[in-house]
Scaffold this motif. Structure first.
Motif, PDB file in Angstrom:
ATOM      1  N   PHE A 129       0.824  -1.209   0.000  1.00 49.76           N
ATOM      2  CA  PHE A 129       0.000   0.000   0.000  1.00 49.76           C
ATOM      3  C   PHE A 129       0.862   1.264   0.000  1.00 49.76           C
ATOM      4  CE2 PHE A 129      -3.640  -2.668   1.028  1.00 49.76           C
ATOM      5  CZ  PHE A 129      -4.627  -2.043   0.285  1.00 49.76           C
ATOM      6  N   TYR A 130       1.952   1.260   0.732  1.00 45.76           N
ATOM      7  CA  TYR A 130       2.859   2.412   0.732  1.00 45.76           C
ATOM      8  C   TYR A 130       3.294   2.730  -0.696  1.00 45.76           C
ATOM      9  CZ  TYR A 130       7.153   5.094   1.154  1.00 45.76           C
ATOM     10  OH  TYR A 130       8.130   6.054   0.989  1.00 45.76           O
ATOM     11  N   TRP A 131       3.753   1.701  -1.406  1.00 45.11           N
ATOM     12  CA  TRP A 131       4.241   1.909  -2.772  1.00 45.11           C
ATOM     13  C   TRP A 131       3.102   2.196  -3.742  1.00 45.11           C
ATOM     14  CZ3 TRP A 131       8.844   3.451  -3.451  1.00 45.11           C
ATOM     15  CH2 TRP A 131       9.842   3.067  -2.571  1.00 45.11           C
ATOM     16  N   LEU A 132       1.947   1.623  -3.526  1.00 41.07           N
ATOM     17  CA  LEU A 132       0.793   1.905  -4.374  1.00 41.07           C
ATOM     18  C   LEU A 132       0.455   3.393  -4.311  1.00 41.07           C
ATOM     19  CD1 LEU A 132      -1.698   0.991  -6.096  1.00 41.07           C
ATOM     20  CD2 LEU A 132      -2.872   0.640  -3.914  1.00 41.07           C
ATOM     21  N   TYR A 133       0.350   3.923  -3.106  1.00 40.10           N
ATOM     22  CA  TYR A 133       0.033   5.344  -2.951  1.00 40.10           C
ATOM     23  C   TYR A 133       1.146   6.220  -3.507  1.00 40.10           C
ATOM     24  CZ  TYR A 133      -3.775   3.985   0.219  1.00 40.10           C
ATOM     25  OH  TYR A 133      -4.907   3.448   0.757  1.00 40.10           O
ATOM     26  N   LYS A 134       2.366   5.875  -3.194  1.00 40.82           N
ATOM     27  CA  LYS A 134       3.506   6.678  -3.649  1.00 40.82           C
ATOM     28  C   LYS A 134       3.575   6.728  -5.180  1.00 40.82           C
ATOM     29  CE  LYS A 134       8.463   7.250  -2.820  1.00 40.82           C
ATOM     30  NZ  LYS A 134       8.453   8.539  -2.133  1.00 40.82           N
ATOM     31  N   ARG A 135       3.467   5.563  -5.803  1.00 42.26           N
ATOM     32  CA  ARG A 135       3.558   5.508  -7.274  1.00 42.26           C
ATOM     33  C   ARG A 135       2.344   6.134  -7.957  1.00 42.26           C
ATOM     34  NH1 ARG A 135       6.028  -0.468  -6.821  1.00 42.26           N
ATOM     35  NH2 ARG A 135       8.211   0.166  -6.606  1.00 42.26           N
ATOM     36  N   ALA A 136       1.211   6.122  -7.274  1.00 39.87           N
ATOM     37  CA  ALA A 136       0.007   6.758  -7.826  1.00 39.87           C
ATOM     38  C   ALA A 136       0.062   8.276  -7.667  1.00 39.87           C
ATOM     39  CB  ALA A 136      -1.239   6.209  -7.146  1.00 39.87           C
ATOM     40  N   GLY A 137       1.020   8.765  -6.868  1.00 37.15           N
ATOM     41  CA  GLY A 137       1.169  10.203  -6.660  1.00 37.15           C
ATOM     42  C   GLY A 137       0.332  10.754  -5.521  1.00 37.15           C
ATOM     43  N   VAL A 138      -0.124   9.880  -4.625  1.00 38.13           N
ATOM     44  CA  VAL A 138      -0.903  10.326  -3.462  1.00 38.13           C
ATOM     45  C   VAL A 138       0.067  10.473  -2.294  1.00 38.13           C
ATOM     46  CG1 VAL A 138      -2.782   9.755  -1.879  1.00 38.13           C
ATOM     47  CG2 VAL A 138      -2.976   9.171  -4.308  1.00 38.13           C
ATOM     48  N   ARG A 139       0.258  11.695  -1.868  1.00 42.73           N
ATOM     49  CA  ARG A 139       1.245  11.998  -0.835  1.00 42.73           C
ATOM     50  C   ARG A 139       0.686  11.757   0.564  1.00 42.73           C
ATOM     51  NH1 ARG A 139       5.550  15.290  -2.144  1.00 42.73           N
ATOM     52  NH2 ARG A 139       5.362  16.265  -0.108  1.00 42.73           N
ATOM     53  N   ALA A 140       1.572  11.326   1.462  1.00 41.30           N
ATOM     54  CA  ALA A 140       1.304  11.175   2.899  1.00 41.30           C
ATOM     55  C   ALA A 140       0.267  10.100   3.227  1.00 41.30           C
ATOM     56  CB  ALA A 140       0.900  12.517   3.513  1.00 41.30           C
ATOM     57  N   ALA A 141      -0.013   9.201   2.298  1.00 37.82           N
ATOM     58  CA  ALA A 141      -0.956   8.111   2.567  1.00 37.82           C
ATOM     59  C   ALA A 141      -0.190   6.903   3.108  1.00 37.82           C
ATOM     60  CB  ALA A 141      -1.711   7.728   1.303  1.00 37.82           C
ATOM     61  N   SER A 142      -0.892   6.076   3.875  1.00 39.37           N
ATOM     62  CA  SER A 142      -0.273   4.873   4.428  1.00 39.37           C
ATOM     63  C   SER A 142      -1.282   3.737   4.417  1.00 39.37           C
ATOM     64  CB  SER A 142       0.200   5.136   5.861  1.00 39.37           C
ATOM     65  OG  SER A 142      -0.899   5.106   6.749  1.00 39.37           O
TER      66      SER A 142
END
Length: 194
Positions: A129-142
């Motif tokens: 999930f960390y990498w999913l959010y990061k690669r999707a461009g959603v900042r500060a998500a966990s």
């Protein structure tokens, strides 16, 4: 040096769409979409998603259950709970299930790329999930953002904190309140009720 941990964020509608659009463009699209939606639309914890089997969500007739029961040994703090699956999420899970070949109902619902019987661990799914959010461009998500989004969405629609606590599997409403993000739009709606 001590690192300051930031709280998980609640995702906006735009960020949810960003994640869903990102998943469609990459490997394991249906699996990743279904895992994300279980967190954001049903409030499942990452450890609960990682531990799901086909038999947990599918009835004997092949339909997707409206309720998934988690025994105490399968959830955080050993507090059994029932998770409710709305019709939209049931349809998503049905699409995902029908997109795969299954051996039996004891298979992990969400296997890794290593094979049909290889489940994510809670830790590897949190990283996913960390990498999913990061690669999707959603900042500060966990990995907590799905649950926080679920509770915030319901709170913004006026659902009681007691119901929210029950849905989240929290014993204390104080815990639940930490998961709710209060937005300006919620405040505007509130004052219009007076």
């Amino acid at each position: 040096m001590e690192l300051q941990m930031t709280a998980a964020k609640s995702l906006t509608a735009e960020e949810i769409n960003t994640v869903l659009n990102y998943t469609t463009q990459h490997a394991y699209a249906r699996r990743n979409r279904a895992m994300f939606m279980l967190t954001a639309m049903a409030g499942l914890r990452v450890s609960e998603v990682a531990g799901l089997t086909l038999g947990d969500v599918q009835n004997a007739d092949g339909t997707v259950r409206a309720e998934v029961f988690f025994a105490a040994h399968r959830v955080k703090h050993n507090h059994a709970r029932t998770v409710y699956i709305n019709s939209r999420l049931q349809a998503e899970l049905e699409k995902y299930i029908h997109s795969r070949t299954w051996i039996d109902s004891t298979q992990p619902l969400f296997p890794t790329h290593r094979g049909p019987r290889r489940a994510f661990t809670p830790n590897t799914l949190a990283q996913h999930f960390y990498w999913l959010y990061k690669r999707a461009g959603v900042r500060a998500a966990s990995s907590h953002s799905g649950g926080k989004t679920f509770l915030t969405s319901l709170a913004s629609q006026g659902i009681s904190v007691f119901v929210l606590a029950s849905l989240a599997g929290h014993r204390s409403i104080a815990t639940t309140q930490k998961y709710i993000t209060v937005h300006d739009d919620m405040k505007r709606k509130a004052v219009e009720l007076v």
